[in-house]
Enzyme design. Structure first.
Site: not given
Ligand code: SF4
Ligand code: SF4
Lengths: 348, 134
Positions: A98-99
């Site tokens: 997600c990052y």
């Protein structure tokens, strides 16, 4: 004027202090990048900031030191932000689904980031000891440079103007109290760490303890007139923080408390050449003596340095008074009171 | 008249008896406040010159002609009032009481007449409001 009459006529008294306060720093939120990064290691102008919060949040402590520049630290980054300067942000991450971003290098400004909140876990020591050095060598401390053989003495509160010395039982200053903080309006958010208001008697003099407050405010509204980076040679970086508190005169007791004079407030003289936590106490002295420019220790006349700016403390108390009379600063009753007991434990 | 100056000696003229000449030929009274001289590297002297205004001027000219750099102490000890926060950290380290806090305003007073350019204040000032070129 007698206490009775003064209580009737005075509504509020203002206090002030401008001292080096190490336990200070800022919570920053930079805003997300695209693709996003969860910053794990963060540097601002090469000064390490904390990477253990959410993706683009950090806490930068005032005393954190630059990896590359001497005599430069977190407090200088904070001062730089206040001066409108660009600060170099570098962050790294191991990357997640997600990052995905693993590294970022960019410039930030105070205006351009989401939040900048000054959050100081321990400020505004109620009372603090006087530092001297009985050894034969010059020592460098958070109380400044101390010359050998009692060559000088340093002290560090604004005495009769000091917020917590004017409200020693914490009736007016408590959680939620609105205060002057660094040029803006901030709040007391808790008691400070190591809050220790215990009063002692030394040499027959009452020594008010070291109550402390934790404070918070919006850095974006503050000014370098009241927040300044400081370097103590051989010790490191710290930050001057300007704080002022209003004290409503609730009754005659309160009036008596705020009438406190430098000559009534005593503190102990500690020998900083001793490296243990409990330092030998060489005697007691009051703030009027300290402010006269020299004190007597035994037969020796020892010159004193305040470290805390009394001129600035006065300026803060005056400014707060003006803001209150003009209706720009509203008094806020504390949500609950600071404890009258010590929170202090040691980690030995 | 009294003037405080800083003499900077390049190494090649360290051996020249300049102070002696100033005393003998210009009838100047010389008070050495501070000295840092290495024969191989040259050095600096902080001195107070006392005598006729004209003789002081002539003496300084002679020193300059002999290769000595001369600056007025006031120009070498710089106090930035804007930066100063009047914390007083410097005052107890000043050996000559050139630095004091004003009794009324509690702001810093700097009496250049007493300063000997020792540099202590510049070393300890937490906001680097004082700098010394020595
Ligand atoms: S130490 Fe620096 S800031 Fe403090 S009074 Fe002296 S010159 Fe001013
Ligand atoms: S340089 Fe600073 S400390 Fe030294 S004499 Fe001059 S004012 Fe005092």
């Amino acid at each position: 004027m007698g206490v009775k009459k003064a209580t009737r006529e005075v509504d509020v008294v203002t206090t002030g202090t401008f001292s080096p306060m190490c336990s200070s720093g800022v919570i920053l939120n930079f805003g997300h990048t695209d693709p996003p990064i969860r910053m794990q290691k963060i540097w601002l102008n090469d000064v390490p900031a904390h990477g253990g919060l959410a993706a683009v949040d950090t806490y930068l402590g005032a005393t954190s030191l630059s990896k590359t520049m001497e005599d430069y630290g977190g407090a200088h980054v904070i001062e730089g932000l206040l001066r409108g300067e660009e600060v170099f942000l570098r962050a790294t991450s191991s990357g997640t689904d997600c990052y995905p971003q693993k590294e970022i290098e960019t410039y930030i400004t105070l205006e351009g980031i989401n939040e900048a909140l000054l959050f100081n876990p321990r400020n505004c020591y109620q009372n603090y000891n006087v530092a001297v050095n009985t050894s034969t060598r010059r020592i460098h401390t958070y109380m400044g440079t101390l010359l050998p053989k009692l060559g000088n003495a340093t002290y560090c509160t604004s005495g009769q103007l000091s917020p917590l010395l004017n409200d020693p039982t914490f009736r007016a200053i408590g959680m939620g109290t609105r205060i002057f903080l660094g040029g803006a309006q901030g709040h007391v958010v808790w008691h400070g760490t190591q809050h220790n208001p215990t009063t002692k008697i030394v040499d027959g003099n009452k020594i008010v303890g070291g109550g402390t407050i934790s404070v918070m405010g919006n850095l974006k509204q503050m000014s370098v007139d009241f927040i300044r980076a400081a370097v103590f040679p051989g010790y490191g970086v710290t930050m001057f923080v300007g704080i002022g508190t209003p004290i409503p005169i609730l009754d005659e007791d309160m009036m008596r408390f705020v009438s406190v004079c430098d000559s009534d407030i005593y503190t102990t003289i500690s020998d900083y050449s001793c490296t243990h936590k409990s330092k030998p106490v060489l005697g007691t002295v009051n703030y009027a003596q300290l402010r006269s420019g020299s004190i007597k220790i035994g037969d020796k006349e020892v010159p004193t340095s305040p470290l805390s700016s009394y001129a600035k403390a006065r300026e803060i108390a005056e400014k707060l008074k003006k803001d209150i009379t003009q209706g720009k600063f509203l008094l806020q009753e504390p949500a609950w009171q600071l404890p009258n007991k010590s929170s202090n434990k040691t980690s030995e | 008249m009294k003037t405080k100056v800083i003499f900077t000696f390049p190494p090649e003229i360290v051996e020249k008896p300049i102070s002696h000449t100033l005393m003998k030929e210009f009838d100047l009274w010389i008070n050495i406040l501070r000295a840092k001289i290495e024969p191989s590297e040259g050095g600096k002297l902080v001195i107070e010159l006392q005598g006729d205004e004209e003789n002081i001027k002539a003496g300084i000219e002679l020193a300059e002609k002999s290769g000595v750099g001369v600056t007025l102490l006031e120009n070498d000890v710089l106090w930035d009032k804007e930066l100063c926060v009047d914390c007083g950290a410097c005052i107890s380290l000043c050996p000559t009481q050139a630095l004091t806090l004003d009794r009324d305003t509690f702001k810093l007073n700097f009496d250049f007449g007493r300063c000997v350019a020792c540099g202590s204040c510049a070393q300890v000032c937490p906001v680097k409001a004082i700098s010394i070129n020595f």
